[in-house]
Scaffold this motif. Structure first.
Motif, mmCIF file in Angstrom:
data_model
loop_
_atom_site.group_PDB
_atom_site.id
_atom_site.type_symbol
_atom_site.label_atom_id
_atom_site.label_comp_id
_atom_site.label_asym_id
_atom_site.label_seq_id
_atom_site.Cartn_x
_atom_site.Cartn_y
_atom_site.Cartn_z
ATOM 1 N N THR A 1 -6.611 -10.647 -8.715
ATOM 2 C CA THR A 1 -6.819 -9.274 -8.265
ATOM 3 C C THR A 1 -8.219 -8.769 -8.603
ATOM 4 O OG1 THR A 1 -4.491 -8.934 -8.752
ATOM 5 C CG2 THR A 1 -5.782 -6.985 -8.300
ATOM 6 N N ARG A 2 -8.737 -9.208 -9.757
ATOM 7 C CA ARG A 2 -10.029 -8.689 -10.200
ATOM 8 C C ARG A 2 -11.194 -9.178 -9.344
ATOM 9 N NH1 ARG A 2 -11.641 -8.074 -15.357
ATOM 10 N NH2 ARG A 2 -12.589 -10.115 -15.234
ATOM 11 N N LEU B 1 -5.923 -9.693 -0.416
ATOM 12 C CA LEU B 1 -6.674 -8.687 -1.163
ATOM 13 C C LEU B 1 -8.096 -8.564 -0.630
ATOM 14 C CD1 LEU B 1 -5.415 -9.438 -4.774
ATOM 15 C CD2 LEU B 1 -4.841 -7.494 -3.343
ATOM 16 N N VAL C 1 -12.257 1.467 -3.019
ATOM 17 C CA VAL C 1 -11.108 1.472 -3.937
ATOM 18 C C VAL C 1 -11.270 0.360 -4.973
ATOM 19 C CG1 VAL C 1 -8.606 1.250 -4.101
ATOM 20 C CG2 VAL C 1 -9.620 2.417 -2.161
ATOM 21 N N ASP C 2 -11.106 0.728 -6.249
ATOM 22 C CA ASP C 2 -11.203 -0.258 -7.329
ATOM 23 C C ASP C 2 -9.897 -0.401 -8.100
ATOM 24 O OD1 ASP C 2 -13.777 -1.035 -6.926
ATOM 25 O OD2 ASP C 2 -14.639 0.477 -8.258
ATOM 26 N N ASN C 3 -8.964 0.483 -7.842
ATOM 27 C CA ASN C 3 -7.754 0.520 -8.668
ATOM 28 C C ASN C 3 -6.644 -0.324 -8.068
ATOM 29 O OD1 ASN C 3 -8.874 2.424 -10.471
ATOM 30 N ND2 ASN C 3 -8.489 4.000 -8.946
ATOM 31 N N ALA C 4 -5.873 -0.922 -8.944
ATOM 32 C CA ALA C 4 -4.691 -1.654 -8.519
ATOM 33 C C ALA C 4 -3.641 -1.516 -9.614
ATOM 34 C CB ALA C 4 -5.013 -3.122 -8.285
ATOM 35 N N LYS D 1 -9.795 -5.238 0.617
ATOM 36 C CA LYS D 1 -11.049 -4.760 0.031
ATOM 37 C C LYS D 1 -12.077 -4.465 1.126
ATOM 38 C CE LYS D 1 -13.827 -3.819 -3.377
ATOM 39 N NZ LYS D 1 -13.566 -2.773 -4.375
ATOM 40 N N PHE E 1 -10.584 -5.730 -7.080
ATOM 41 C CA PHE E 1 -10.010 -4.510 -7.661
ATOM 42 C C PHE E 1 -10.004 -4.657 -9.181
ATOM 43 C CE2 PHE E 1 -8.109 -5.250 -3.506
ATOM 44 C CZ PHE E 1 -8.410 -4.061 -2.864
ATOM 45 N N ASN F 1 0.874 -1.166 0.000
ATOM 46 C CA ASN F 1 0.000 0.000 0.000
ATOM 47 C C ASN F 1 0.913 1.218 0.000
ATOM 48 O OD1 ASN F 1 -1.835 1.982 0.418
ATOM 49 N ND2 ASN F 1 -2.435 1.321 2.474
#
Lengths: 169, 166
Positions: free
Chosen positions: A143-144, A110, A120-123, A114, A160, A85
């Motif tokens: 990750t998705r 993850l 937050v949706d970005n990675a 979450k 994400f 992070n």
């Protein structure tokens, strides 16, 4: 003659005439077999890392103001997958084989992130130059989204989905 | 003796003609047809079945658009079926941009803009699909992606095989 024939017909079991149905199936089955697609193509959307003015402004903020922000960075390296992070290391998923990583650990990390930062949706996924494309796609999948069994049913949870790719030296 | 046996067996059935029992065959066909109908897709397969192109598997459910496709194998880079560059040569340079691919992509972008202008549709959005072999290194993919974005193809999709959730 006539009464005898009628009596015999009644004694026989009467079958449905399946010939028209068989004709239909015999035509349909080869047609569908020829046009059958067993491998279906899907797409993975990626976001090119383009620093928008808003992001550039956010980066210029003093560090105290973005304390509760998540800047999720996932780096794929030889020693494992580093989840960070910003500059702070969150977890390390060690390699399990020559080309595999502990994706279950990555997924659980993850999921925790979450639940702490639900908006937050970005990675950002950073890879070494020699990481195989297959590995990258597997990490992107992890990750998705995640599939969890709830009450005996598989349910899909989005983690994400907006992934940017980059290279790490 | 043989023919006598057959005769006597026909006599045993009372002289009526015997039918083939088609029930099991019909069951089989019905199941097959239902399975194939379930798997039926009107789009057909848009996966080029090149021997050296093994796409990675993904859980993604997103359907790909029919766009310009770049195929990246371990030996060559193709743009829409035309070989434009050599993968090994691309990997050996430090340059991120692939000049040959850029040239072809520029031409594709011009064509896309021209047609978007003609049809007055949504305009040129710069969608491109990259079909990469699952063993290519990230460095190569990165170079292809960079070249695409330089040639105004900013909306990059990665082509993958759909995998069912286990």
């Amino acid at each position: 003659m006539l009464p005898r024939a009628r009596r015999r017909k009644r004694a026989e079991s009467t079958d449905i005439d399946l010939t028209p149905y068989m004709n239909l199936l015999v035509v349909l089955a080869p047609f569908l077999l020829v046009t059958a697609v067993f491998e279906r193509l899907a797409a993975l959307e990626i976001y090119l890392p383009q620093p928008t003015p808003a992001e550039a402004a956010a980066g210029a903020k003093p560090p105290g103001q973005q304390e509760d922000q998540l800047l999720l960075t996932i780096s794929i390296a030889e020693k494992g997958i580093l989840v960070a992070n910003g500059a702070q290391l969150v977890a390390l998923a060690p390699p399990t084989g020559p080309n595999g990583y502990d994706l279950a650990l990555l997924s659980s990390t993850l999921q925790q992130l979450k639940s702490r930062y639900p908006t937050v949706d970005n990675a950002v996924i950073l890879s070494k130059g020699n990481v195989a494309y297959e590995t990258l796609v597997a990490v992107m999948d992890t990750t998705r989204e995640v599939f969890l069994t709830v009450d005996g049913k598989k349910k899909r949870y989005v983690l994400f989905p907006n992934i940017s790719l980059g290279e790490v030296q | 003796m043989k023919s006598g046996g057959r005769l006597s067996s026909r006599r045993a059935t009372g002289g009526m003609s015997t039918f083939l029992t088609l029930t099991s065959l019909v069951d089989l066909f019905t199941n097959l047809v239902l399975f194939l109908l379930y798997n039926f897709s009107a789009e057909g397969s848009s996966i080029p079945s090149a021997e050296r192109l093994k796409l990675p598997e993904s859980l993604s459910q997103q359907t790909p658009q029919t766009t310009v496709t770049v195929m990246v194998t371990q030996s060559d880079i193709f743009l829409g079926g035309k070989r434009v560059a050599d993968s090994a040569a691309v990997l050996n340079t430090d340059e991120l941009l692939i000049p040959d691919l850029k040239k072809e992509l520029d031409y594709e972008a011009d064509r896309g803009k021209y047609f978007a202008n003609l049809t007055k549709a949504n305009g040129f959005e710069g969608h491109i699909t990259i079909l990469g072999d699952k063993h290519i290194p990230f460095r190569l993919l990165e170079k292809v992606m960079f070249t695409c974005s330089q040639a105004e193809f900013g909306q990059i999709d990665l082509g993958v095989l759909r995998k069912e959730v286990t």
